[in-house]
Design an enzyme around this catalytic site. Structure first.
Site, mmCIF file in Angstrom:
data_model
loop_
_atom_site.group_PDB
_atom_site.id
_atom_site.type_symbol
_atom_site.label_atom_id
_atom_site.label_comp_id
_atom_site.label_asym_id
_atom_site.label_seq_id
_atom_site.Cartn_x
_atom_site.Cartn_y
_atom_site.Cartn_z
ATOM 1 N N TYR A 1 -7.945 77.576 91.784
ATOM 2 C CA TYR A 1 -9.353 78.114 91.728
ATOM 3 C C TYR A 1 -10.400 77.145 92.242
ATOM 4 O O TYR A 1 -11.242 77.058 92.877
ATOM 5 C CB TYR A 1 -9.875 78.581 90.352
ATOM 6 C CG TYR A 1 -11.081 79.057 90.029
ATOM 7 C CD1 TYR A 1 -11.576 79.982 90.884
ATOM 8 C CD2 TYR A 1 -11.737 78.080 89.572
ATOM 9 C CE1 TYR A 1 -12.983 80.567 90.742
ATOM 10 C CE2 TYR A 1 -13.294 78.532 89.290
ATOM 11 C CZ TYR A 1 -13.938 79.803 90.124
ATOM 12 O OH TYR A 1 -15.353 80.148 90.022
ATOM 13 N N LYS B 1 -12.958 76.716 95.479
ATOM 14 C CA LYS B 1 -14.323 76.259 95.074
ATOM 15 C C LYS B 1 -14.739 75.058 96.036
ATOM 16 O O LYS B 1 -16.044 74.838 96.237
ATOM 17 C CB LYS B 1 -14.830 76.285 93.690
ATOM 18 C CG LYS B 1 -14.807 77.942 93.304
ATOM 19 C CD LYS B 1 -15.692 78.805 93.833
ATOM 20 C CE LYS B 1 -15.676 80.386 93.272
ATOM 21 N NZ LYS B 1 -16.601 81.184 94.091
#
Length: 266
Positions: free
Chosen positions: A145, A149
């Site tokens: 994740y 980002k």
């Protein structure tokens, strides 16, 4: 740009996207709310509600054509659609990670490719990419994740350089942990792995879950109002932190050795 701007927002089923729709619509803007689950938009305040899957090019172009047909322009694009999965990189399902990148990263690129030509016609526009404070420092068990980002940060910086001559502004919003369905979705995507008592990383998963429960979650309504105020600024900065705990903000400025020492002990 004048009041009554046309704002297209992705990922409006829940969370920040949904709250942002309400705030901007109530402020008098023409809000286009979109989601993969169009039924979730029924009771949402918006000028137009559309099905849109940011991973499907045909879906994107159908939605953009509908917006332009109705309002003749798109002033602001908010790339909000995104979700998370958790797990040690050695163990995560690579297909699930690819699916996440398809939404979190390539979804932004596809939306930009569809919307920028419309903004160029009107010689103005704003692109707001919703990133995360996890795009500024990486946590263990959250590598995939965080990587998605980090990519949002890079995309935003590249777009800002590429589009400045067209009077199209680009910024990335870096929210901290908030009280939304984000963590419920995270659990649904990761629980089978992180609850495996036989995993080599079982104690890491247990510690990670304990630390997540201790997090103070910001109110999404308040964060949405802050993001709305940022979006409507005349001149955007490169990035903005929203609802980020002081300790998270501090750690982003630490040298790598100190940062890793803290995270290893955590």
């Amino acid at each position: 740009m004048k009041d009554g701007r046309v704002v297209l927002i992705t990922g409006c089923s829940t969370g920040i996207g949904r709250e942002l729709c309400e705030v901007l619509f109530n402020a008098g803007h023409k809000v286009v709310a979109t989601a993969r689950n169009a039924d979730s938009l029924k009771d949402l305040s918006a000028s137009l509600k559309l099905f849109l899957d940011v991973t499907k090019e045909e879906s994107i172009h159908e939605a953009i054509n509908e917006v332009v047909s109705r309002f003749h322009k798109i002033d602001i694009l908010v790339n909000n659609a995104g979700y998370s999965m958790r797990g040690a990189l050695e163990e995560i399902d690579v297909k699930l990670a690819r699916d996440m990148f398809d939404v979190n990263v390539f979804g932004i690129i596809q939306m930009v490719q569809a919307v920028v030509p419309e903004m160029r016609k009107q010689k103005s526009g704003k692109i707001i990419n919703i990133g995360s404070i996890s795009g500024k420092f990486t946590q263990p068990i959250n590598g995939a994740y965080c990587a998605s980002k980090f990519a949002v940060e890079a995309l935003s910086d590249a777009l800002r350089l590429e589009l400045h001559s067209n009077n199209i502004q680009v910024t990335v919003i870096e929210p901290g942990p908030m009280n939304t369905n984000f963590f419920k979705t995270l659990d649904n995507n990761s629980n089978a792995l992180t609850s495996d008592a036989n995993s080599y990383y079982a104690r890491f998963y247990e510690s990670d879950a304990s630390n997540m429960k201790k997090q103070k979650l910001a109110e999404s309504k308040k964060a949405a109002k802050t993001i709305s105020d940022i979006i409507m600024k005349g001149r955007l900065n490169a990035r903005y932190q929203v609802a980020v705990p002081f300790s998270y903000n501090m750690i982003t400025h630490f040298p790598d050795s100190l940062k890793e020492y803290i995270l290893k002990n955590r």
